[in-house]
Design an enzyme around this catalytic site. Structure first.
Site, short mmCIF file in Angstrom:
data_model
loop_
_atom_site.label_atom_id
_atom_site.label_comp_id
_atom_site.label_asym_id
_atom_site.label_seq_id
_atom_site.Cartn_x
_atom_site.Cartn_y
_atom_site.Cartn_z
N ASP A 1 35.40 -28.77 -52.91
CA ASP A 1 34.06 -28.53 -52.36
C ASP A 1 33.06 -28.57 -53.53
O ASP A 1 33.13 -27.75 -54.44
CB ASP A 1 34.02 -27.16 -51.67
CG ASP A 1 32.77 -26.96 -50.83
OD1 ASP A 1 31.93 -27.87 -50.77
OD2 ASP A 1 32.64 -25.87 -50.24
N ASP B 1 30.36 -33.98 -49.50
CA ASP B 1 30.65 -33.09 -50.63
C ASP B 1 31.92 -32.28 -50.51
O ASP B 1 32.17 -31.40 -51.34
CB ASP B 1 29.47 -32.15 -50.88
CG ASP B 1 29.21 -31.22 -49.70
OD1 ASP B 1 29.64 -31.54 -48.58
OD2 ASP B 1 28.57 -30.18 -49.91
N GLU B 2 32.75 -32.54 -49.52
CA GLU B 2 34.01 -31.80 -49.46
C GLU B 2 35.09 -32.61 -48.75
O GLU B 2 34.79 -33.46 -47.91
CB GLU B 2 33.85 -30.43 -48.79
CG GLU B 2 33.55 -30.44 -47.33
CD GLU B 2 33.52 -29.04 -46.72
OE1 GLU B 2 34.47 -28.25 -46.96
OE2 GLU B 2 32.55 -28.73 -46.03
#
Length: 391
Positions: free
Chosen positions: A45, A139-140
């Protein structure tokens, strides 16, 4: 093996089977010879991704409270820097509320083309270690490194290498969670943010869950946490005391999932090749809504959040759906398919409001509203999973 002797969990740990009375799934994977092995899952993350990119690219923003999003009266915060989070600013918050909480907040217009480019750099790093990657957003992502391309045995070392490469390549930090299933890997990545690494071994998983408040569980939203509280369930230990039948009675199809995670068990696999069907956002309200205008106002951040994700991924869709859940947990859905893909949040909102008209006046108080965009098309890996963006 999960960690080196100096890792976050102490000494090296080999895979430890759970006692038979706690097992409802094996959470293992078979190798080419058919031998069952414990899975090794990493959840990566990025830390305050959009805001961190802006601070990286503009030195004047470093160390200052930054919000990515619109500063207008009806704007919404897409991401907040850690300096802004200290004031209570967070994503999906109305911009006027964020400014009230942090008068010195600096708003920056989002640059999704830049975020996509950085996300692709990060994805390429993941692909050096495993092809089994399940992106959740720019983003993860989850990574299954049980069988990895480097032939590395220790999952923690893989996570450490990935975080170091992300830092060297993008000058951004990432937090990582390492565990034997997706639920615990996700929970682990939240433990030492920002720029942290946390490991939950098979031996420690059940005890970790028992000590955790259920309101912090991934997959347990505010409304579900409140229902659990009314049933006397406030921690993982409380949840573990309930029978499967009890949880199914009160939480329906989610009952078996809650029964499993209370015991540190999650059988879901990392799935890199699911077909994306829709992108949706929903919000459960602290107080029920009875009037049309307040309900319409709540549709705005939902439409914004759906479109922000679509814009970031380079996709759009033709079908808009509105979900209305009432105070008695009954619900109504209304959909409309357009001739061409929507072009922005305002168009999603316009259709959503018109759909809301069809269920007004409300037969009782509204506890939840959701907006979904489906019939998707675009150039950003159309074969991916359905995504639900819960507030």
């Amino acid at each position: 093996m999960w960690a080196r002797a100096c890792g976050p969990c102490g000494s090296k740990e080999r895979h430890v089977a759970e006692p038979s009375d706690t097992v409802i799934g094996r959470q293992t994977t078979a190798d080419a010879s058919g031998t069952e092995r414990q899975r090794k899952i990493i959840h990566i993350d990025m830390d305050a991704f959009y805001a961190s990119v802006e601070q990286r690219d503009n030195p004047e923003l470093r160390g200052k409270p930054v919000a990515v999003g619109g500063a207008a009266a009806r704007g919404v915060v897409a991401a907040a820097s850690y300096e802004a989070r200290k004031f209570g600013v967070h994503s999906a918050m109305p911009s006027v509320t964020a400014k009230r909480k942090c008068p010195d907040l600096i708003f920056v217009k989002p640059r999704f083309d830049v975020y996509r480019a950085v996300s692709q750099q990060i994805r390429e790093i993941f692909a050096e270690y495993t092809p089994v990657i399940e992106p959740l957003s720019l983003d993860e992502a989850y990574l299954d490194v049980t069988d990895n391309l480097k032939g590395m045995e220790i999952a923690t070392e893989i996570a450490e290498e990935i975080r170091a490469k992300i830092k060297a390549t993008t000058n951004l930090t990432a937090s990582a969670g390492v565990s034997y299933n997706k639920f615990l890997a996700k929970m682990a990545s939240d433990q030492r943010k920002p720029d942290g690494l946390f490991v939950i071994t098979p031996k420690n998983g059940p005890a970790f869950v028992e000590a955790l408040p259920v309101k912090k569980f991934h997959g347990v939203g505010p409304a579900t946490a409140e229902r659990m509280k009314r049933l006397g369930i406030e921690t993982g230990f409380d949840l573990r005391q309930q029978t499967l039948a009890f949880l199914q009675e009160h939480f329906g199809k989610s009952g078996p999932y809650f029964y499993g995670i209370a015991r540190g068990i999650d059988e879901r696999r990392v799935q890199p090749d699911r077909v994306r069907k829709s992108v949706g956002a929903e919000d459960t309200f602290v107080e029920d809504i009875f009037e049309f205008e307040p309900a319409c106002a709540e549709l705005l951040p939902l439409a914004d959040k759906v479109w922000r994700y679509c814009e970031a991924q380079g996709i759009s869709g033709k079908t808009v759906t509105v979900k209305v859940k009432y105070s008695d947990f009954t619900q109504a859905t209304r959909s409309r398919t357009l001739g061409t893909p929507v072009a922005g949040a305002s168009e999603i909102l316009e259709v959503a409001v018109s759909l809301l008209v069809s269920v007004h006046p409300f037969k009782r108080g509204v506890r939840l509203l959701g907006v979904t965009l489906s019939s998707l098309n675009g150039n950003e890996e159309e074969a991916r999973s359905q995504l639900e963006l819960s507030f």
